[in-house]
Scaffold this motif. Structure first.
Motif, PDB file in Angstrom:
ATOM      1  N   MET A 262       0.823  -1.092  -0.125  1.00 22.00           N
ATOM      2  CA  MET A 262      -0.074   0.114   0.116  1.00 22.00           C
ATOM      3  C   MET A 262       0.935   1.244  -0.022  1.00 22.00           C
ATOM      4  N   GLU A 263       0.027   2.060  -0.401  1.00 23.67           N
ATOM      5  CA  GLU A 263       1.050   3.830  -0.360  1.00 23.67           C
ATOM      6  C   GLU A 263       0.836   4.216   1.125  1.00 23.67           C
ATOM      7  N   ALA A 264       1.812   4.507   1.719  1.00 14.50           N
ATOM      8  CA  ALA A 264       1.689   5.009   3.079  1.00 14.50           C
ATOM      9  C   ALA A 264       3.039   5.723   3.367  1.00 14.50           C
ATOM     10  N   ASP A 265       3.261   6.895   4.001  1.00 14.45           N
ATOM     11  CA  ASP A 265       4.224   7.158   4.681  1.00 14.45           C
ATOM     12  C   ASP A 265       4.886   6.456   5.854  1.00 14.45           C
ATOM     13  N   ILE A 266       6.135   6.525   6.022  1.00 14.25           N
ATOM     14  CA  ILE A 266       6.572   5.659   6.961  1.00 14.25           C
ATOM     15  C   ILE A 266       7.518   6.635   8.253  1.00 14.25           C
ATOM     16  N   PHE A 267       7.302   6.190   9.311  1.00 14.38           N
ATOM     17  CA  PHE A 267       8.368   6.948  10.342  1.00 14.38           C
ATOM     18  C   PHE A 267       8.592   5.757  11.314  1.00 14.38           C
ATOM     19  N   LYS A 268      10.013   5.824  11.490  1.00 15.24           N
ATOM     20  CA  LYS A 268      10.649   4.918  12.378  1.00 15.24           C
ATOM     21  C   LYS A 268      10.737   5.624  13.815  1.00 15.24           C
ATOM     22  N   ILE A 269      10.048   4.997  14.588  1.00 20.48           N
ATOM     23  CA  ILE A 269      10.274   5.525  16.082  1.00 20.48           C
ATOM     24  C   ILE A 269      11.559   5.161  16.852  1.00 20.48           C
ATOM     25  N   GLU A 270      12.646   5.923  16.999  1.00 19.79           N
ATOM     26  CA  GLU A 270      13.823   5.710  17.280  1.00 19.79           C
ATOM     27  C   GLU A 270      14.196   6.379  18.838  1.00 19.79           C
ATOM     28  N   MET A 271      14.782   5.771  19.886  1.00 19.26           N
ATOM     29  CA  MET A 271      15.070   6.369  21.227  1.00 19.26           C
ATOM     30  C   MET A 271      16.481   7.085  20.986  1.00 19.26           C
ATOM     31  N   LYS A 272      16.706   8.019  21.633  1.00 16.55           N
ATOM     32  CA  LYS A 272      17.917   8.796  21.472  1.00 16.55           C
ATOM     33  C   LYS A 272      18.748   7.936  22.528  1.00 16.55           C
ATOM     34  N   THR A 273      18.464   7.304  23.384  1.00 10.64           N
ATOM     35  CA  THR A 273      19.564   6.258  24.093  1.00 10.64           C
ATOM     36  C   THR A 273      18.761   4.837  23.654  1.00 10.64           C
TER      37      THR A 273
END
Length: 176
Positions: free
Chosen positions: A40-51
């Motif tokens: 499917m068409e979708a934007d993607i955002f990866k949730i990443e921790m600073k630490t």
């Protein structure tokens, strides 16, 4: 046509696979997200921790346990400016201590998801969704949280049909 955002937390390094610990270069949840992106068409955002959590599995689960039981909201590397343009959030994460990793809580706390549909996907090795769907409902009380998809992490490479059927089911709900 609705605009979709796939937001996900995934961890590579040492992971648990049905009784054994193995090193992986791409986390199971990220594999699922890549499959969805092909469907499917979708934007993607990866949730990443600073630490980030430790690369070693046992240390990672202890760190995650402390975060959960202290209700910590770890700081993220980045966060989208807004989610206003999206109607649907596909939220993908592994099961950590019976729910989502606390970084996902941090992400959900950052926005108002009122009026949006949230589709949760949880990778795990047999613990299912845990209480993550209820936690999402508490954090996003004015959104529509659909029934999530639980996938066995060590089997995600072969989960295309299951993912496709779940996505179609949820798309059909919108047309009714």
């Amino acid at each position: 046509m609705t605009k979709k955002l796939i937001a996900y937390f995934s961890r590579a390094d040492e992971n648990y696979f049905g009784g054994a610990i193995r090193y992986i270069e791409v986390g199971n949840t990220e594999i699922v997200v890549n499959k969805i992106a092909e469907m499917m068409e979708a934007d993607i955002f990866k949730i990443e921790m600073k630490t980030p959590y430790s690369k070693e599995y046992k240390a990672c689960i202890e760190e995650a346990k402390i975060h959960k039981f202290e209700d910590k909201r770890p700081e993220l590397v980045s966060i989208p400016d807004s989610v206003d343009e999206y109607d649907t959030l596909i939220l993908a994460y592994p099961n950590y201590w019976g729910t989502m990793p606390m970084a996902v809580f941090t992400f959900l706390d950052a926005f108002d998801f009122s009026g949006k549909t949230i589709l949760p996907i949880c990778t795990n090795e047999g613990s299912g969704m845990g209480i993550s769907e209820n936690d999402i409902r508490k954090l996003c009380p004015n959104s529509k949280v659909e029934k999530g998809l639980s996938l066995i992490g060590s089997e995600v490479e072969n989960s295309d049909k299951e993912i496709e059927n779940w996505l179609k089911l949820n798309e059909n709900k919108k047309t009714r």
